[in-house]
Design a protein around this motif. Structure first.
Motif, PDB file in Angstrom:
ATOM      1  N   GLY A   1      -6.409   2.139   2.809  1.00  0.00           N
ATOM      2  CA  GLY A   1      -6.335   1.703   1.418  1.00  0.00           C
ATOM      3  C   GLY A   1      -7.623   1.881   0.634  1.00  0.00           C
TER       4      GLY A   1
ATOM      5  N   THR B   1      -3.969  -0.990   6.509  1.00  0.00           N
ATOM      6  CA  THR B   1      -4.115  -0.948   5.050  1.00  0.00           C
ATOM      7  C   THR B   1      -5.591  -0.983   4.651  1.00  0.00           C
TER       8      THR B   1
ATOM      9  N   LEU C   1       0.839  -1.212   0.000  1.00  0.00           N
ATOM     10  CA  LEU C   1       0.000   0.000   0.000  1.00  0.00           C
ATOM     11  C   LEU C   1       0.864   1.247   0.000  1.00  0.00           C
TER      12      LEU C   1
END
Lengths: 303, 373
Positions: free
Chosen positions: A107, A103, A47
């Protein structure tokens, strides 16, 4: 280009995402610290690399971002296990959970962002070699970095003082200490550098081989990297073989699928893990277990 | 929730104060121990507060008010109609998978395969449940499913155990890898042979027939599986703490050389601990399937197996404490729904919370080790 060559090309590219983290895990384990968090470090690396690439437009700078993200998580693992004497396996799993959460949360915004992944670079001359050329030398930057890293690791471990110190720390930290070095510092460095490699491996997935970001995109590759190091009996050349074999198994799966060969996708998905498991058993049986002493203590102690 | 975990941590080591403190030096050392233990309590509380602050900061960075997020976590899990029942239902697979960690841990084995063993338990139960359908009476179906689930879980844990004892392959790594294999097997079954052809959305297996589903308790959302799970916790406690087998496991886990000289069958003990652990997790998978999910769906275990590993560690592999830790983690896992609904944050934010709750005691490992010396 036939399916077999396609499989190998993909295998080398995908295998790079295992080989670099596995060499990182090797560094860490030789110093006596097992890092199950390699999976988490790869995830934040993937990421991190993607986010930096989106922000800067350069996948190369992105790789650096991924490396830093991995290293930060590795540093946390190092701190907990070395200075706070935390259980290594639990700490590793926690690092992974932390990475999954972070993440997942950070993300979401990147799932639909498009990037230009690392370009394929043909090495002049070498890429013209019949058959092997396109497979080995028409790849992206990180694949070549992987080759160099393998050579570098072999050299460092066999010939250099750094390699000697690293291995001594994993075997007899007291001796290293008496000799006037700081085993803790060596371990922290080893774990952090190892996690940095894991971050680069994650970057190879997100901004290299796959070229997108999605949730939990490492799907266990970091754990495989840990397994590869074990069945390689802590030898870099064997780590290399194991990692690329896993990569080829992964790639074979997608090539078979695109060619419409009627095997269930999910049974194929299990193949790389099965290959790793079987290899682990065969190698252990041959008595290839010469674990660094501090490490075997960590692997069997569950407190 | 913070407080529970602190209590969990501190109930350790109360045995080490010698009852007969005679000389003054002994009294001095006793005072020192008490002081150190108090210091440990303050440190624990401080670390947990710090980890909550970190969590709050992450929430803040994502543009939500940390206080309202904490409020929603508590409100959506504790004071929302039916959510307590949901917590209990999810505690069933988590606590049983956590026992699957705790039992082998007693013998010094590391079972990170709770996830795969839960999945295999569910697969075993689904295989039997779908095959018998409504042709046999419910109780018989439950029994057969439970057996299938336990056997499937035991096999999945037994393979790494045999690998360990015969070839020496590290069970920490093999159990981990087998989780992924189990998941792929389940996906294969869901997408092909067991697929529900009448559902249009997400692929899932055919549902369990009504008669084979576990009966509910007094008309609540809870089912009989909760009682079974609780009974299994007690039985496991008895086996570990009171039985000859449990003692033998402890000897093997403490000092294998001593165990060898005492003539204990080490390999058999190691394998049996994993088989029992796997069977417990398999039952957890079966109860979760037959009581709650009634269909195999992708991600049916939702990382419960890994959460269970952390729960077992937090409960120091002691069945009762493990159960408390599992309930706590179950509540946190459930709160992800409330957070998603109210703040639009990704549900995996609770993974951060889980990780931080475990990082706090990890951070104090050194202090604890000093305390029990």
């Amino acid at each position: 280009m036939n399916g077999f060559e396609q499989t190998l090309i993909g295998g080398i590219a995908g295998g790079t995402a295992i080989v670099i983290p596995a060499l990182g895990e090797l560094t860490s384990e030789l110093s006596g610290i097992v890092n199950l968090g390699t999976e988490g470090c790869m995830l934040v690396g993937a990421l991190g690399a993607y986010a930096v690439t989106v922000a800067t437009g350069s996948a190369e700078i992105g790789v650096a971002g991924g490396a830093v993200a991995g290293a930060v998580f590795g540093l946390l693992h190092a701190y907990l296990t070395i200075y706070r004497k935390a259980d290594q396996l639990t700490s590793g799993l926690v690092i992974w959970f932390l990475a999954l959460g972070i993440t997942g949360v950070l993300g979401t915004g990147y799932v639909n962002d498009a990037i230009t992944p690392l370009p394929i670079i043909s090495i002049p001359g070498l890429s013209q070699v019949p058959w092997l050329g396109p497979i080995l030398f028409r790849q992206n930057l990180l694949v070549y970095a992987g080759y160099i890293l393998i050579a570098l690791m072999i050299f460092v471990l066999r010939k250099s003082r750094i390699g000697l110190l690293l291995k001594a720390t994993g075997e007899r930290p007291e001796v290293v200490s008496v000799a006037g070095n700081h085993p803790n510092l060596i371990q922290v460095t080893a774990v952090t550098v190892g996690a940095l490699f894991a971050g680069i491996g994650g970057a190879q997935l997100s901004v290299g081989y796959v070229g997108t970001w999605f949730d939990d995109m490492t799907s266990g590759y970091g754990f495989v990297a840990v397994a590869v190091v074990l069945f390689a009996s802590w030898k870099p050349l064997r780590v290399m073989v194991g990692a690329y074999v896993f990569g080829i198994a992964l790639s074979a799966e997608s090539v078979l699928q695109t060619n419409g060969i009627a095997i269930n996708q999910y049974l194929l998905d299990a193949l790389p893990y099965l290959v790793t498991l079987i290899a682990l058993v065969i190698v252990s049986r041959r008595g290839g277990r010469k674990a660094p002493e501090a490490l075997s203590r960590a692997l069997t102690d569950v407190t | 929730m913070t407080k529970t975990s602190v209590d969990l941590e501190n109930s350790q080591g109360s045995h080490e104060v010698s009852p007969k403190a005679g000389s003054s030096s002994e009294i001095a050392s006793k005072i020192k121990t008490v002081f150190r233990r108090h210091r440990f309590v303050y440190l624990s509380v401080g670390t947990y507060i710090a980890s909550m602050v970190v969590f709050g900061l992450i929430v803040f960075v994502k543009g939500s008010n940390p206080f309202s997020v904490f409020f929603v976590i508590v409100q959506s899990t504790m004071f929302n109609g039916g959510s307590l029942e949901q917590i209990v239902l999810r505690t069933v697979p988590i606590s049983l998978a956590a026992l699957a960690v705790a039992v082998p841990a007693r013998a010094g084995l590391v079972n990170v395969g709770g996830e795969g063993q839960l999945i295999m338990g569910a697969i075993g139960a689904a295989g039997v449940g779908l095959a018998v359908g409504s042709t046999i009476p419910g109780p018989l179906a439950w029994l057969l499913m439970a057996m299938a689930g336990a056997v499937a879980g035991a096999i999945w844990a037994g393979i790494p155990a045999v690998m360990r004892t015969v070839t020496g392959a590290s069970e920490a790594v093999t159990t981990l890898l087998m989780n992924f294999v189990a998941n792929d097997i389940m996906l294969y079954l869901i997408y092909q042979p067991w697929r529900d052809r009448f559902s249009s959305g997400q692929p899932q297996s055919q549902p369990l027939s009504q008669s084979a589903q576990l009966p509910s308790l007094f008309g609540s959302q809870l089912n009989i599986g909760v009682v079974v799970a609780l009974a299994l916790v007690i039985v496991t406690w008895y086996l570990l703490k009171r039985s000859h087998w449990g003692f033998a496991l402890k000897v093997v886990g403490g000092n294998q050389e001593a165990a060898r000289r005492a003539g204990l069958p080490i390999s058999r003990l190691l394998i049996s601990s994993m088989l029992v652990g796997g069977a417990l997790a398999g039952l957890g998978g079966m109860l979760n399937f037959a009581g709650l999910e009634i269909q195999l769906v992708p991600g049916i275990t939702a990382t419960f197996g890994y959460i269970a590993f952390l729960a077992s560690w937090l409960g120091r592999h002691d069945p009762y404490k493990v159960l408390i830790a599992a309930s706590l983690f179950s509540a946190i896992a459930l709160s992800s729904n409330g957070i998603q609904l109210n703040f639009g944050l990704n549900g995996s934010i609770v993974d951060i919370l889980l990780a931080l709750i475990v990082i706090a005691p990890l951070f104090l490992s050194k202090n604890r080790k000093a305390l029990t010396k």
